[in-house]
Design a protein around this motif. Structure first.
Motif, PDB file in Angstrom:
ATOM      1  N   GLU A 132     -10.873  -2.746   3.559  1.00  0.00           N
ATOM      2  CA  GLU A 132     -10.367  -3.717   4.603  1.00  0.00           C
ATOM      3  C   GLU A 132      -9.638  -5.486   3.997  1.00  0.00           C
ATOM      4  OE1 GLU A 132     -13.541  -5.007   7.336  1.00  0.00           O
ATOM      5  OE2 GLU A 132     -12.878  -6.102   8.440  1.00  0.00           O
ATOM      6  N   LEU A 133      -9.060  -4.673   4.670  1.00  0.00           N
ATOM      7  CA  LEU A 133      -7.870  -6.156   4.054  1.00  0.00           C
ATOM      8  C   LEU A 133      -7.463  -7.475   5.024  1.00  0.00           C
ATOM      9  CD1 LEU A 133      -4.917  -3.559   2.534  1.00  0.00           C
ATOM     10  CD2 LEU A 133      -6.291  -5.279   1.139  1.00  0.00           C
ATOM     11  N   ARG A 134      -7.930  -8.152   4.739  1.00  0.00           N
ATOM     12  CA  ARG A 134      -8.244  -9.874   5.427  1.00  0.00           C
ATOM     13  C   ARG A 134      -7.719 -10.323   5.484  1.00  0.00           C
ATOM     14  NH1 ARG A 134     -14.432 -10.903   7.130  1.00  0.00           N
ATOM     15  NH2 ARG A 134     -13.941 -10.799   4.868  1.00  0.00           N
ATOM     16  N   GLY A 135      -6.188 -11.485   5.919  1.00  0.00           N
ATOM     17  CA  GLY A 135      -5.344 -11.631   5.552  1.00  0.00           C
ATOM     18  C   GLY A 135      -5.935 -13.295   5.830  1.00  0.00           C
ATOM     19  N   TYR A 136      -6.250 -14.406   5.364  1.00  0.00           N
ATOM     20  CA  TYR A 136      -6.068 -15.187   6.159  1.00  0.00           C
ATOM     21  C   TYR A 136      -5.970 -17.009   5.533  1.00  0.00           C
ATOM     22  CZ  TYR A 136     -10.706 -16.403   2.639  1.00  0.00           C
ATOM     23  OH  TYR A 136     -10.939 -16.621   1.442  1.00  0.00           O
ATOM     24  N   GLU A 137      -5.513 -17.440   5.707  1.00  0.00           N
ATOM     25  CA  GLU A 137      -4.834 -18.610   5.489  1.00  0.00           C
ATOM     26  C   GLU A 137      -5.756 -20.234   4.288  1.00  0.00           C
ATOM     27  OE1 GLU A 137      -2.811 -20.519   8.269  1.00  0.00           O
ATOM     28  OE2 GLU A 137      -1.168 -22.055   6.755  1.00  0.00           O
ATOM     29  N   THR A 144      -3.843   0.316   9.180  1.00  0.00           N
ATOM     30  CA  THR A 144      -5.129   0.662   9.832  1.00  0.00           C
ATOM     31  C   THR A 144      -5.691   1.930   9.297  1.00  0.00           C
ATOM     32  OG1 THR A 144      -4.653  -0.442  12.081  1.00  0.00           O
ATOM     33  CG2 THR A 144      -6.928   1.623  11.408  1.00  0.00           C
ATOM     34  N   MET A 145      -4.144   3.056   8.997  1.00  0.00           N
ATOM     35  CA  MET A 145      -4.694   4.328   8.874  1.00  0.00           C
ATOM     36  C   MET A 145      -5.281   4.332   6.684  1.00  0.00           C
ATOM     37  SD  MET A 145      -2.194   6.942   8.073  1.00  0.00           S
ATOM     38  CE  MET A 145      -1.808   6.738   6.325  1.00  0.00           C
ATOM     39  N   LEU A 146      -4.793   3.297   6.506  1.00  0.00           N
ATOM     40  CA  LEU A 146      -4.333   3.180   5.356  1.00  0.00           C
ATOM     41  C   LEU A 146      -5.837   2.647   4.255  1.00  0.00           C
ATOM     42  CD1 LEU A 146      -0.604   2.524   3.991  1.00  0.00           C
ATOM     43  CD2 LEU A 146      -2.054   4.207   3.446  1.00  0.00           C
ATOM     44  N   GLU A 147      -6.071   1.497   5.728  1.00  0.00           N
ATOM     45  CA  GLU A 147      -8.015   1.423   5.133  1.00  0.00           C
ATOM     46  C   GLU A 147      -8.517   1.871   5.649  1.00  0.00           C
ATOM     47  OE1 GLU A 147      -6.635  -3.856   6.478  1.00  0.00           O
ATOM     48  OE2 GLU A 147      -7.488  -2.370   8.185  1.00  0.00           O
ATOM     49  N   THR A 148      -7.869   2.836   6.352  1.00  0.00           N
ATOM     50  CA  THR A 148      -9.318   3.591   7.382  1.00  0.00           C
ATOM     51  C   THR A 148      -9.532   4.854   5.483  1.00  0.00           C
ATOM     52  OG1 THR A 148      -9.551   3.621   9.325  1.00  0.00           O
ATOM     53  CG2 THR A 148     -10.213   5.308   8.210  1.00  0.00           C
ATOM     54  N   SER A 149      -7.779   5.326   4.820  1.00  0.00           N
ATOM     55  CA  SER A 149      -8.428   6.033   4.480  1.00  0.00           C
ATOM     56  C   SER A 149      -8.507   5.174   2.415  1.00  0.00           C
ATOM     57  CB  SER A 149      -6.821   6.283   4.039  1.00  0.00           C
ATOM     58  OG  SER A 149      -6.155   5.485   3.690  1.00  0.00           O
ATOM     59  N   ASN A 191       3.159  -4.573  15.128  1.00  0.00           N
ATOM     60  CA  ASN A 191       2.995  -3.520  16.148  1.00  0.00           C
ATOM     61  C   ASN A 191       3.364  -2.067  15.476  1.00  0.00           C
ATOM     62  OD1 ASN A 191       1.896  -5.865  17.830  1.00  0.00           O
ATOM     63  ND2 ASN A 191       4.003  -5.970  19.116  1.00  0.00           N
ATOM     64  N   GLY A 192       3.946  -1.759  15.726  1.00  0.00           N
ATOM     65  CA  GLY A 192       4.510  -1.233  14.760  1.00  0.00           C
ATOM     66  C   GLY A 192       4.123  -0.653  13.569  1.00  0.00           C
ATOM     67  N   VAL A 193       3.515  -1.173  12.242  1.00  0.00           N
ATOM     68  CA  VAL A 193       3.007  -1.056  11.154  1.00  0.00           C
ATOM     69  C   VAL A 193       1.520  -1.293  11.415  1.00  0.00           C
ATOM     70  CG1 VAL A 193       3.173  -2.028   9.179  1.00  0.00           C
ATOM     71  CG2 VAL A 193       5.464  -2.453  10.162  1.00  0.00           C
ATOM     72  N   ASN A 194       1.100  -1.627  12.549  1.00  0.00           N
ATOM     73  CA  ASN A 194      -0.186  -1.566  12.919  1.00  0.00           C
ATOM     74  C   ASN A 194      -0.826  -0.770  12.289  1.00  0.00           C
ATOM     75  OD1 ASN A 194      -2.656  -2.851  13.233  1.00  0.00           O
ATOM     76  ND2 ASN A 194      -2.376  -3.735  15.073  1.00  0.00           N
ATOM     77  N   MET A 218       1.240  -1.032   0.126  1.00  0.00           N
ATOM     78  CA  MET A 218       0.037   0.063   0.009  1.00  0.00           C
ATOM     79  C   MET A 218       0.873   1.501  -0.068  1.00  0.00           C
ATOM     80  SD  MET A 218      -3.041  -0.832   2.229  1.00  0.00           S
ATOM     81  CE  MET A 218      -2.224  -1.356   4.069  1.00  0.00           C
ATOM     82  N   TRP A 219       1.590   1.221   0.987  1.00  0.00           N
ATOM     83  CA  TRP A 219       2.811   2.381   0.518  1.00  0.00           C
ATOM     84  C   TRP A 219       3.268   3.026  -1.029  1.00  0.00           C
ATOM     85  CZ3 TRP A 219       2.509   6.418   3.952  1.00  0.00           C
ATOM     86  CH2 TRP A 219       1.963   6.356   4.373  1.00  0.00           C
ATOM     87  N   GLU A 220       3.652   1.529  -1.273  1.00  0.00           N
ATOM     88  CA  GLU A 220       4.509   1.613  -2.443  1.00  0.00           C
ATOM     89  C   GLU A 220       3.264   2.480  -3.599  1.00  0.00           C
ATOM     90  OE1 GLU A 220       5.765  -2.423  -3.571  1.00  0.00           O
ATOM     91  OE2 GLU A 220       6.546  -1.341  -6.409  1.00  0.00           O
TER      92      GLU A 220
END
Lengths: 72, 472
Positions: free
Chosen positions: B97-102, B88-93, B81-84, A50-52
């Motif tokens: 909603e990006l959900r990753g599941y396996e 969130t900001m990018l998703e909100t903007s 933890n730092g990137v979270n 996303m940043w990219e």
């Protein structure tokens, strides 16, 4: 009279089997840990993408609008 | 012929030298024995090497790799933890909603016994039925799809790698992916030909594969928009055995928001219900809304107004089914109103609670409920008196200011009190509750006497009400 090589080989095979079992267990553990790590890294990967994309879009728009400035 | 060797534990092979004794030609036997011995030694050495290699690999994995991976995992968590926040900001903007599941296709051989899950996805690939089954191997919530047929995970991986190659270029960061990707394209070329478009396994995956492999096919031409949507909504990430399906879903369409909205909507009706219940029991009393209307009505039509305030309050009381219930809600309002009225200090002069209540009611013509409340407390019928008071001198008091009207009334009352019966004074005093306000302006001695009188015989006052407006 039993073949001595057979005894040795049987012992080696048994040992190999045990080692393989233990190795399999450790590999399973390793895979699990890697899976969890990748699971967490997936989120970071998404963020990086996303940043990219954001960087690319911002650069494009700045160039298009002529507001892009040289780095300080 | 040398005896047959078998690795089974029960049958023991005999020594080479014993069998060689009986041979006719010693040279041949000796040569064979030597050769056999050499082979045995080589086999033993090979086994030793194998054992050594396994032991070494096990040691490496346990001592080096696993600690490193765990450390890496812990560090990656810290990074996450730092990137979270940014995610969130990018998703909100982006309002997505990006959900990753396996969704993984894992090894088949271990779990062929697992029964097919009819509810799960079934897939036909190259005329072979595949029955994935959801199994929670890691104790996590991820759905892992297992194949019960000969189709290995390679086919799944092939499909996923197709998606990866198409959608994400950064997935190649892991060495596993790098190792797998060169293999996958070969399989994809062979296997995608037989792809059934109606595959239900991992719905996004086959569609994406189709879009990739059959770019010129009819399917893409016929329904390009659908393919594009699906391919947009899902991005597949493959990490070793596991495949992560990243769903890019606009938040409006996602089911996640729906429960939020639904949860919000039911809450409102619930609050409304509560309010309605409270309104029926407590707020139904005309304190806030009805009383002012009643006041106005009372002023214009004394007879109606008298009926309306009192009876509505009393009707509301039976609606509550319990006087106690009404008293309970009414009391707080009453106390609040009383306190507010006491602050001016005018009420302080009148020690009587009844008189205070009347004063408050008079000062605030709109607060008829306070009058009712005061009525409830003394067990008399003060509201009746109040209503009569307003009704008895209604028109005169209306058009004059409250203070002037009160002064005039109080003067009359004081004159009466000074020379005449107490009962009449009380009645007159109660009849004009507004009189209490001007009292401080009037002579203090008379007021005090009057207050004492009120304290002594409140009941008598109620009984001796002269106002003809009373229903009694």
């Amino acid at each position: 009279m039993e073949n001595p090589h057979e005894q040795v080989q049987n012992a080696l095979l048994a040992r190999i089997i045990n080692n393989v079992e233990r190795l399999n267990e450790s590999v399973v553990i390793l895979n699990n840990s890697l899976r969890e790590a990748n699971k967490d890294n997936l989120q970071m990967e998404l963020v990086a993408q996303m940043w990219e994309n954001y960087q690319a879009n911002a650069e494009f728009n700045l160039q298009a609008t002529g507001n892009k400035q040289k780095p300080l | 012929m040398p005896p047959k060797y078998s690795l089974s534990g029960n049958s023991r092979r005999k020594s080479v030298f014993q069998s060689a004794i009986n041979n006719s030609s010693l040279s041949e036997t000796s040569a064979q024995a030597v050769e056999l011995e050499r082979l045995e030694q080589e086999i033993t050495l090979t086994l030793q090497d194998i054992d050594k290699s396994f032991a070494q690999s096990h040691k490496i994995i346990n001592d080096k790799l696993i600690p490193i991976v765990k450390k890496y995992h812990s560090n990656s968590r810290k990074v996450w933890n730092g990137v979270n926040f940014w995610k969130t900001m990018l998703e909100t903007s982006a309002n997505v909603e990006l959900r990753g599941y396996e969704e993984a296709a894992q090894e088949v051989s271990q779990r062929r016994d697992i029964s097919d899950d009819s509810g799960d996805i079934s897939m036909k690939d190259s005329n072979e039925q595949m029955s994935p089954v959801k199994v929670d191997t890691l104790g996590t919530n991820h759905d892992i799809i297992l194949e019960s047929t000969n189709h290995t995970q390679e086919q799944f991986q092939k499909r996923y790698t197709d998606n990866l190659n198409r959608s994400v270029s950064t997935d190649m960061s892991t060495p596993e992916k790098i190792a797998e990707n060169p293999i996958m394209p070969q399989e994809t070329r062979n296997n995608n030909v037989g792809f059934d478009t109606t595959d239900s396994i991992l719905p996004p995956v086959p569609t994406a594969n189709i879009s990739n492999t059959n770019n010129g096919s009819d399917l893409n031409e016929t329904t390009p928009s659908l393919r594009d949507k699906e391919s947009r909504n899902y991005i597949m990430h493959q990490n070793g055995d596991s495949v992560y399906k990243v769903e890019v879903s606009p938040r409006k369409t996602t089911g996640v928001n729906e429960p939020i909205v639904s949860s919000m909507t039911p809450k409102k009706p619930a609050s409304k219900k509560r309010k309605s219940i409270i309104a029926q029991k407590f707020d139904s009393s005309p304190f806030d809304i009805e009383t002012p209307q009643l006041r106005s009505e009372v002023q214009f039509s004394p007879a109606k107004k008298y009926e309306s305030p009192v009876r509505k309050t009393r009707q509301s009381l039976p609606m509550g089914n319990d006087e106690t219930t009404q008293r309970f809600p009414l009391t707080p309002r009453y106390g609040g109103g009383g306190n507010l009225l006491r602050t001016p200090g005018q009420v302080a002069q009148a020690a009587n609670t009844y008189s205070q209540n009347f004063e408050t009611s008079i000062q605030r013509g709109t607060t008829a409920p306070t009058l009712d409340d005061s009525e409830d407390a003394p067990n008399i019928s003060p509201p009746v008196t109040l209503n009569f008071a307003t009704a008895g001198n209604p028109q005169a008091l209306k058009h004059t200011t409250a203070r002037e009207a009160a002064q005039s009334i109080v003067k009359d009352i004081l004159n009466n009190v000074s020379g005449i019966n107490d009962s009449t004074h009380d009645q007159s005093f109660h009849d004009a509750p507004s009189h209490i306000l001007p009292e401080p302006t009037s002579t203090q001695d008379k007021l005090e006497d009057f207050d004492e009188y009120l304290d002594k015989a409140p009941k008598d006052r109620a009984k001796n009400l002269d106002w003809s407006d009373d229903d009694n």
